[in-house]
Design a protein around this motif. Structure first.
Motif, PDB file in Angstrom:
ATOM      1  N   UNK A  19     -60.536   9.655 -13.255  1.00 39.84           N
ATOM      2  CA  UNK A  19     -59.621   8.591 -12.844  1.00 39.84           C
ATOM      3  C   UNK A  19     -58.303   8.645 -13.613  1.00 39.84           C
ATOM      4  N   UNK A  20     -58.396   8.807 -14.934  1.00 38.11           N
ATOM      5  CA  UNK A  20     -57.221   8.669 -15.786  1.00 38.11           C
ATOM      6  C   UNK A  20     -56.132   9.684 -15.459  1.00 38.11           C
ATOM      7  N   UNK A  21     -56.517  10.898 -15.095  1.00 38.96           N
ATOM      8  CA  UNK A  21     -55.531  11.919 -14.759  1.00 38.96           C
ATOM      9  C   UNK A  21     -54.701  11.544 -13.548  1.00 38.96           C
ATOM     10  N   UNK A  22     -55.350  10.972 -12.543  1.00 37.22           N
ATOM     11  CA  UNK A  22     -54.626  10.553 -11.340  1.00 37.22           C
ATOM     12  C   UNK A  22     -53.647   9.426 -11.649  1.00 37.22           C
ATOM     13  N   UNK A  23     -54.057   8.499 -12.523  1.00 37.65           N
ATOM     14  CA  UNK A  23     -53.173   7.383 -12.868  1.00 37.65           C
ATOM     15  C   UNK A  23     -51.919   7.902 -13.575  1.00 37.65           C
ATOM     16  N   UNK A  47     -59.714  15.241 -22.765  1.00 36.47           N
ATOM     17  CA  UNK A  47     -59.214  16.504 -22.198  1.00 36.47           C
ATOM     18  C   UNK A  47     -58.405  16.244 -20.943  1.00 36.47           C
ATOM     19  N   UNK A  48     -58.855  15.292 -20.134  1.00 34.10           N
ATOM     20  CA  UNK A  48     -58.133  14.988 -18.897  1.00 34.10           C
ATOM     21  C   UNK A  48     -56.770  14.366 -19.192  1.00 34.10           C
ATOM     22  N   UNK A  52     -53.468  16.139 -17.884  1.00 35.55           N
ATOM     23  CA  UNK A  52     -52.592  15.381 -16.984  1.00 35.55           C
ATOM     24  C   UNK A  52     -51.209  15.208 -17.590  1.00 35.55           C
ATOM     25  N   UNK A  53     -51.150  15.055 -18.914  1.00 35.22           N
ATOM     26  CA  UNK A  53     -49.856  14.908 -19.583  1.00 35.22           C
ATOM     27  C   UNK A  53     -49.007  16.164 -19.405  1.00 35.22           C
ATOM     28  N   UNK A  54     -49.630  17.318 -19.550  1.00 34.88           N
ATOM     29  CA  UNK A  54     -48.885  18.580 -19.372  1.00 34.88           C
ATOM     30  C   UNK A  54     -48.424  18.735 -17.927  1.00 34.88           C
ATOM     31  N   UNK A  55     -49.302  18.390 -16.988  1.00 28.31           N
ATOM     32  CA  UNK A  55     -48.916  18.483 -15.576  1.00 28.31           C
ATOM     33  C   UNK A  55     -47.771  17.526 -15.264  1.00 28.31           C
TER      34      UNK A  55
END
Length: 381
Positions: A19-23, A47-48, A52-55
Motif C-alpha cells: 500500500x505505502x508505495x502506491x501512496x 524496503x517498499x 518508492x522514494x527512488x521511483x
C-alpha cells in the motif's frame, strides 16, 4: 509548493507493504517533503518506502528535465561562455544507502532518519510506538525542516489525495490554523461508512466536543489533516498523545491555544486494508484520555489563564444533577411501594432540574467561547 507555501506530508506506516508505495507514488507534485515513518514494521514496508522514494525521485526528475530542458540549455550556453559549468554548481546526489542519526535533536532520540531520497525522508522507529507516536515523529521532522504546513496521510491508501488542496486552502487563506476531514457532514458521505464505525465515531464525536471545546467540529477520528507551522509551534508536540486518540488530543491542545479549526467535508475511502484498532482497548483508553483533557482544558484556559463561570458551572451541574437523579430514583421506589410522593421526591426533582440547567448553561458558554474558532467547509459540487 502550494500557493507559495512549503508543504510536508507526514505518513505513518506499520506493516503497510503493498500500500505505502502506491501512496508515495500518487502524492501531488506540490508536496515538497514526504516524511514516511516506518513504525517498526515486520513486513517489507521499509524496503517498499525506499524503493518508492527512488521511483518518485526519478519520476519527478524526468518531469523537471522535460519541462526545463530549453531553459537549461540556454543557461549552460551562457555559463560555458563565462567559464562556469552547471555541473560544478549541482547539489550532490543523495546517499540513499546511508543512514544518519539526524543530529542531537529530539527527533534523533526517537527515530533513525534516512538521508532524503528526492522529496521523501524515510524515518524508522527502532520499536513499535503506535500511530500517534509516528505522527509526532513526523511533526518533529516537519518542524526541523521549517515547512509551512504539515498534512497527515495514512499509508493504507484510504485517503483521497486529490482532496489535499481543500485541506490546505483554509491554512493558506488564513481562515484556519488546522484543517481536518469530516466524513459525517454529508448524508452521502455518511452512507459510505460502515455502521459500526459510524456508531463509534458518533460517540467519540460527542465526547471530543466536551473535551476540546470545538462544539461544531465533527468526525474527530479523521486522520486526514493539515496543520500550520504556527499551530505546531504553539502546541506541545513532544507531549502529544501517542495512541490512536492523537487526533482528539491535538484538538484539545489547539483549543487551549485559541487556534482556528476548519472542518472540511470529504468522502470516506475504504479499500482492502483492515483496521488494526482493537476497539475493546481503544474506547476505554481514549475516553479516559478525553476526560483528563477536559479537566485540563477547563483548568488551563478558563481558570489559570483567565476566569470564566463555566469552570464552576460544569462541576456544579454534574454534582447537583447526580444528587438529584439519585433522590428522584429513591422517590420513585417509594412511590411504587406507598403510592404517595414525598417532600424529598419533590426537592430531588428540583435539584435535578437545577443540575441539568447548570450543565446547559456551561455548554452554552463553552460553545460561545470557541464559536469564532470554527469553520465548516461544505462538500464539493
Amino acid at each position: 509548493m502550494y500557493r507559495g507555501q512549503r508543504v510536508g506530508v507526514v505518513m505513518p506506516a506499520c506493516n503497510e507493504e503493498g500500500f505505502v508505495g502506491d501512496v508515495i507514488g500518487d502524492m501531488p507534485t506540490f508536496v515538497d517533503r514526504i516524511y514516511a515513518i516506518d513504525d517498526c514494521s515486520t513486513d517489507g514496508t521499509w524496503r517498499e518506502i525506499l524503493a518508492a522514494a527512488r521511483e518518485d525521485r526519478d519520476a519527478l526528475e524526468r518531469k523537471r528535465t522535460a519541462r526545463d530542458r530549453p531553459a537549461r540549455d540556454r543557461r549552460e550556453t551562457t555559463q560555458r561562455t563565462e567559464g562556469v559549468t552547471e555541473t560544478a554548481r549541482a547539489v550532490p546526489d543523495e546517499q540513499d544507502s546511508v543512514l544518519t542519526d539526524g543530529g542531537v535533536s529530539v527527533l534523533a532520540k526517537r527515530a533513525t532518519v534516512h538521508d532524503p531520497i528526492g522529496r521523501v525522508v524515510p524515518i524508522r522507529h527502532p520499536e513499535n510506538r503506535g500511530a500517534g507516536a509516528a505522527i509526532k515523529t513526523g511533526y518533529l521532522a516537519a518542524l526541523e525542516d521549517g515547512v509551512d504546513a504539515a498534512v497527515t496521510v495514512d499509508a493504507d491508501g484510504q485517503m483521497d489525495l486529490e482532496q489535499m488542496s481543500r485541506l490546505l486552502d483554509p491554512l493558506v487563506e488564513g481562515t484556519a490554523d488546522y484543517a481536518k476531514g469530516n466524513r459525517l457532514q454529508s448524508s452521502e458521505y455518511r452512507a459510505s461508512m460502515p455502521r459500526f464505525r459510524l456508531f463509534g465515531n458518533a460517540i467519540l464525536t460527542v465526547l471530543t466536543k466536551f473535551a476540546s471545546g470545538y462544539w461544531k467540529t465533527m468526525d474527530p477520528q479523521n486522520g486526514y489533516t493539515a496543520i500550520s507551522r504556527e499551530a505546531l509551534e504553539a502546541v506541545d508536540v513532544e507531549g502529544l498523545y501517542e495512541y490512536y486518540g492523537y487526533c482528539n488530543d491535538l484538538l484539545v491542545k489547539l483549543n487551549v491555544n485559541d487556534m482556528a479549526v476548519a472542518d472540511v467535508a470529504m468522502p470516506a475511502v475504504y479499500g482492502e486494508e483492515e483496521s488494526s484498532i482493537a476497539y475493546t482497548e481503544y474506547v476505554p483508553k481514549v475516553s479516559t484520555m478525553l476526560f483528563r483533557n477536559f479537566l485540563w482544558r477547563l483548568r488551563t484556559k478558563h481558570l489559570v489563564r483567565g476566569f470564566h463561570p463555566l469552570v464552576l458551572l460544569y462541576p456544579f451541574g454534574v454534582v447537583t444533577g447526580v444528587i438529584g437523579a439519585i433522590g428522584v430514583l429513591q422517590s420513585l421506589v417509594t412511590l411504587a411501594g406507598t403510592g404517595s410522593v414525598s417532600y424529598q421526591g419533590t426537592a430531588s426533582a428540583v435539584v435535578l432540574v437545577v443540575g441539568i440547567a447548570s450543565l446547559l448553561f456551561a455548554i452554552g458558554f463553552d460553545v460561545d467561547e470557541s464559536e469564532h474558532l470554527e469553520t465548516q467547509v461544505g462538500p464539493t459540487q
